[in-house]
Design a protein around this motif. Structure first.
Motif, PDB file in Angstrom:
ATOM      1  N   GLY A 101       0.944  -1.220   0.159  1.00  7.54           N
ATOM      2  CA  GLY A 101      -0.039   0.036   0.026  1.00  7.54           C
ATOM      3  C   GLY A 101       0.774   1.202   0.143  1.00  7.54           C
ATOM      4  N   VAL A 102       2.236   1.326   0.498  1.00  9.09           N
ATOM      5  CA  VAL A 102       2.855   2.307   0.508  1.00  9.09           C
ATOM      6  C   VAL A 102       3.111   2.986  -0.773  1.00  9.09           C
ATOM      7  CG1 VAL A 102       5.110   3.528   0.854  1.00  9.09           C
ATOM      8  CG2 VAL A 102       3.858   1.758   2.759  1.00  9.09           C
ATOM      9  N   ALA A 103       3.646   2.358  -1.914  1.00  3.43           N
ATOM     10  CA  ALA A 103       3.993   2.809  -3.241  1.00  3.43           C
ATOM     11  C   ALA A 103       2.743   3.495  -3.830  1.00  3.43           C
ATOM     12  CB  ALA A 103       4.309   1.906  -4.278  1.00  3.43           C
ATOM     13  N   ALA A 104       1.373   2.853  -3.579  1.00  2.00           N
ATOM     14  CA  ALA A 104       0.314   3.347  -4.122  1.00  2.00           C
ATOM     15  C   ALA A 104      -0.196   4.903  -3.652  1.00  2.00           C
ATOM     16  CB  ALA A 104      -0.841   2.250  -4.213  1.00  2.00           C
ATOM     17  N   ARG A 105      -0.022   4.714  -2.263  1.00  7.16           N
ATOM     18  CA  ARG A 105      -0.195   6.075  -1.617  1.00  7.16           C
ATOM     19  C   ARG A 105       0.489   7.086  -1.993  1.00  7.16           C
ATOM     20  NH1 ARG A 105      -3.247   7.947   2.702  1.00  7.16           N
ATOM     21  NH2 ARG A 105      -2.524   9.438   3.831  1.00  7.16           N
ATOM     22  N   ALA A 106       1.788   6.624  -2.126  1.00  6.35           N
ATOM     23  CA  ALA A 106       2.809   7.839  -2.586  1.00  6.35           C
ATOM     24  C   ALA A 106       2.595   8.441  -3.952  1.00  6.35           C
ATOM     25  CB  ALA A 106       4.372   7.081  -2.468  1.00  6.35           C
TER      26      ALA A 106
END
Length: 244
Positions: A101-106
């Motif tokens: 989920g981190v890359a998508a949120r960034a």
């Protein structure tokens, strides 16, 4: 607002052999002041592993470089990635690792940060045998990677437990943190986050039990007072709502 009550800030502070915490400035999240904290581990090959990087300035960079070369930058959940780009610019040889989920949120927030690898429930060869890890299951919203530094018996969490000391908070916030369930000395998972595990209680329970079975002596948290002793007892207390 830079003061957190955990001064000195932007300074690696020893926890045990080859592990340090760095308390960063407070940031505002949903309008509320949150203290920030990074954890640095020096691996057996001398390389540094940096969890939840905090604000990086020139002085902190010098202090970190004195500990060893930065090799790994870890974004452990969908909230704790804001300063990774600063560290990437300062240490371009470092590999960046992201929890689900981190890359998508960034990307959604337009931040100029890219990640080299995804974190999974098992450690990569880069730190296998030195740092245990898992991605905690049970919530479709909060996917947090947790770690256990074997040599120092230190469990490294981010938001699964928050433990704010009321005396270090603004006066108007002190009555609120007990209602959310994150007030020291009984810090726990915030109630809103806990609700996202409602359908995955069994999976969460199994992962908490795995953390307990690592037998940590210490538990480092990103927000508030961390636990420098009796780590297993603190885990049983903080997660009694899922273990009982």
């Amino acid at each position: 607002m830079n003061g957190t009550g955990y001064e000195p800030l932007d300074t690696p502070k020893p926890v045990a052999d080859d592990i340090w915490v760095v308390d960063g400035p407070a940031i505002r999240f949903y309008g509320l002041p949150f203290s920030t904290r990074a954890t640095i581990v020096r691996l057996a090959n001398g390389a540094l592993w940096v969890h939840s990087p905090t604000r990086l300035d020139d002085e902190l960079k010098k202090r970190v470089m004195a500990l060893g070369p930065v090799a790994h930058l870890v974004a452990p959940n969908w909230i704790h990635y804001a300063y990774v780009a600063q560290w990437q610019a300062a240490f371009p040889e470092a590999k960046s690792w992201a929890a689900p989920g981190v890359a998508a949120r960034a990307r959604k927030h337009g931040l100029d940060v890219a990640f080299d690898h995804d974190l999974t429930r098992e450690p990569p060869s880069a730190w296998e045998g030195e740092i245990d890890q898992l991605i905690v299951r049970g919530s479709d919203v909060h996917r947090e990677a947790v770690f256990h530094h074997r040599a120092s018996r230190t469990l490294i969490l981010t938001d699964l437990i928050e433990n704010f000391e009321p005396r270090k908070l603004p006066w108007w916030l002190r009555p609120v943190v007990p209602l959310v369930g994150v007030a020291d000395p009984d810090g726990k998972m915030p109630r809103d986050m806990r609700a996202t595990f409602r359908k995955g209680r069994d999976a969460l329970r199994a992962d908490v039990e795995r953390m307990i079975n690592w037998r940590p002596e210490r538990v480092i948290l990103a927000h508030g007072r961390w636990y420098d002793r009796e780590g297993v007892a603190e885990l049983r207390r903080a997660f009694r709502w899922i273990l009982d």
